[in-house]
Design a protein around this motif. Sequence first.
Motif, short mmCIF file in Angstrom:
data_model
loop_
_atom_site.label_atom_id
_atom_site.label_comp_id
_atom_site.label_asym_id
_atom_site.label_seq_id
_atom_site.Cartn_x
_atom_site.Cartn_y
_atom_site.Cartn_z
N ASP A 110 47.64 -9.88 -58.21
CA ASP A 110 48.99 -10.34 -58.53
C ASP A 110 49.92 -9.15 -58.70
OD1 ASP A 110 47.87 -12.87 -58.60
OD2 ASP A 110 47.89 -13.02 -60.79
N MET A 111 49.40 -8.06 -59.21
CA MET A 111 50.23 -6.87 -59.43
C MET A 111 50.65 -6.23 -58.11
SD MET A 111 50.81 -6.73 -62.62
CE MET A 111 50.84 -8.50 -62.49
N ARG A 112 49.77 -6.30 -57.12
CA ARG A 112 50.12 -5.77 -55.80
C ARG A 112 51.33 -6.52 -55.24
NH1 ARG A 112 45.42 -6.43 -53.05
NH2 ARG A 112 44.65 -4.54 -54.01
N ALA A 113 51.31 -7.85 -55.35
CA ALA A 113 52.42 -8.66 -54.87
C ALA A 113 53.68 -8.40 -55.70
CB ALA A 113 52.05 -10.14 -54.92
N LYS A 114 53.52 -8.26 -57.01
CA LYS A 114 54.67 -7.98 -57.89
C LYS A 114 55.27 -6.62 -57.53
CE LYS A 114 54.85 -9.39 -62.15
NZ LYS A 114 56.01 -10.26 -62.14
N ARG A 115 54.43 -5.62 -57.28
CA ARG A 115 54.92 -4.30 -56.90
C ARG A 115 55.75 -4.39 -55.61
NH1 ARG A 115 50.85 -1.74 -54.80
NH2 ARG A 115 49.58 -1.86 -56.66
N LYS A 116 55.28 -5.17 -54.64
CA LYS A 116 56.03 -5.33 -53.38
C LYS A 116 57.36 -6.03 -53.62
CE LYS A 116 52.10 -5.29 -50.26
NZ LYS A 116 51.27 -6.03 -49.33
N ARG A 117 57.37 -7.06 -54.48
CA ARG A 117 58.63 -7.75 -54.80
C ARG A 117 59.61 -6.82 -55.51
NH1 ARG A 117 55.07 -11.76 -56.41
NH2 ARG A 117 55.55 -11.40 -58.61
N LEU A 118 59.10 -6.01 -56.43
CA LEU A 118 59.96 -5.06 -57.14
C LEU A 118 60.52 -4.00 -56.19
CD1 LEU A 118 57.90 -4.59 -60.42
CD2 LEU A 118 60.17 -5.65 -60.21
N LEU A 119 59.71 -3.54 -55.27
CA LEU A 119 60.17 -2.56 -54.29
C LEU A 119 61.27 -3.16 -53.42
CD1 LEU A 119 59.90 0.25 -53.03
CD2 LEU A 119 58.08 -0.67 -51.58
N ALA A 120 61.07 -4.40 -52.97
CA ALA A 120 62.09 -5.07 -52.15
C ALA A 120 63.37 -5.28 -52.96
CB ALA A 120 61.56 -6.41 -51.64
N LEU A 121 63.24 -5.65 -54.22
CA LEU A 121 64.40 -5.84 -55.08
C LEU A 121 65.14 -4.52 -55.28
CD1 LEU A 121 66.16 -7.50 -57.04
CD2 LEU A 121 64.48 -6.96 -58.83
N ALA A 122 64.42 -3.45 -55.54
CA ALA A 122 65.06 -2.14 -55.72
C ALA A 122 65.78 -1.71 -54.45
CB ALA A 122 64.01 -1.10 -56.13
N ALA A 123 65.17 -1.92 -53.28
CA ALA A 123 65.81 -1.54 -52.01
C ALA A 123 67.07 -2.37 -51.78
CB ALA A 123 64.82 -1.74 -50.86
N ARG A 124 67.00 -3.67 -52.07
CA ARG A 124 68.18 -4.54 -51.90
C ARG A 124 69.31 -4.11 -52.83
NH1 ARG A 124 70.12 -8.83 -54.46
NH2 ARG A 124 68.25 -9.22 -55.68
N LEU A 125 68.99 -3.85 -54.09
CA LEU A 125 70.02 -3.44 -55.05
C LEU A 125 70.61 -2.08 -54.67
CD1 LEU A 125 68.36 -4.58 -58.39
CD2 LEU A 125 70.35 -5.60 -57.26
N ALA A 126 69.77 -1.18 -54.17
CA ALA A 126 70.27 0.13 -53.73
C ALA A 126 71.24 -0.05 -52.57
CB ALA A 126 69.11 1.04 -53.35
N ASP A 127 70.90 -0.93 -51.62
CA ASP A 127 71.79 -1.18 -50.49
C ASP A 127 73.11 -1.79 -50.95
OD1 ASP A 127 70.08 -0.16 -48.61
OD2 ASP A 127 69.26 -2.11 -48.00
N GLU A 128 73.03 -2.73 -51.90
CA GLU A 128 74.24 -3.39 -52.38
C GLU A 128 75.16 -2.44 -53.14
OE1 GLU A 128 73.07 -6.72 -54.79
OE2 GLU A 128 72.13 -7.76 -53.11
N HIS A 129 74.61 -1.41 -53.72
CA HIS A 129 75.41 -0.51 -54.54
C HIS A 129 75.61 0.87 -53.92
CE1 HIS A 129 74.16 -3.65 -57.36
NE2 HIS A 129 75.34 -3.42 -57.90
N LYS A 130 75.41 0.96 -52.62
CA LYS A 130 75.65 2.22 -51.92
C LYS A 130 77.14 2.50 -51.93
CE LYS A 130 72.08 2.66 -48.45
NZ LYS A 130 71.76 2.45 -47.07
N PRO A 131 77.50 3.74 -52.20
CA PRO A 131 78.93 4.05 -52.10
C PRO A 131 79.37 3.98 -50.65
CG PRO A 131 77.63 6.03 -52.59
CD PRO A 131 76.69 4.86 -52.59
#
Length: 137
Positions: A110-131
């Motif tokens: 379950d942690m492997r899947a959670k890690r992948k979801r967190l990575l995808a969330l971090a990448a999405r948030l980084a894209d949304e907040h790019k200057p």
Amino acid sequence: MDKVVEIPDGKYMDPRTTPGIIVLDSLGNRHQQTFGLLRNYMQAEAHSRLGVSVGTLAVGKYAKVPLQNNLCDCGVFLLHYVEEFVKDPAGFVAMALGAVSMRGWFASQDMRAKRKRLLALAARLADEHKPPPAPDC
């Protein structure tokens, strides 16, 4: 936590009336010195903020949590514990303070899947907040 957990008689400490320290260590380490430091801190805070003198606090408890199978998922496990605590604080604390093993609570996979979801969330948030790109001069 969608499970109903039976806690054996005499093994339950009511968190509303018994202050305590719960260690959720997915590496399975022991922290005896930490318990003493946290107990002293809690006593000082109670005295400073509430003007009360707290006697002996409940002995710290090591919750029997699932163990991680690597040295890099501590944060993922911590986030999972926080999510579960927020869903049902009383149930979470009752399980952790009781003599109930939480080892089967979730699987390492379950942690492997959670890690992948967190990575995808971090990448999405980084894209949304790019200057915006700087204009060419």
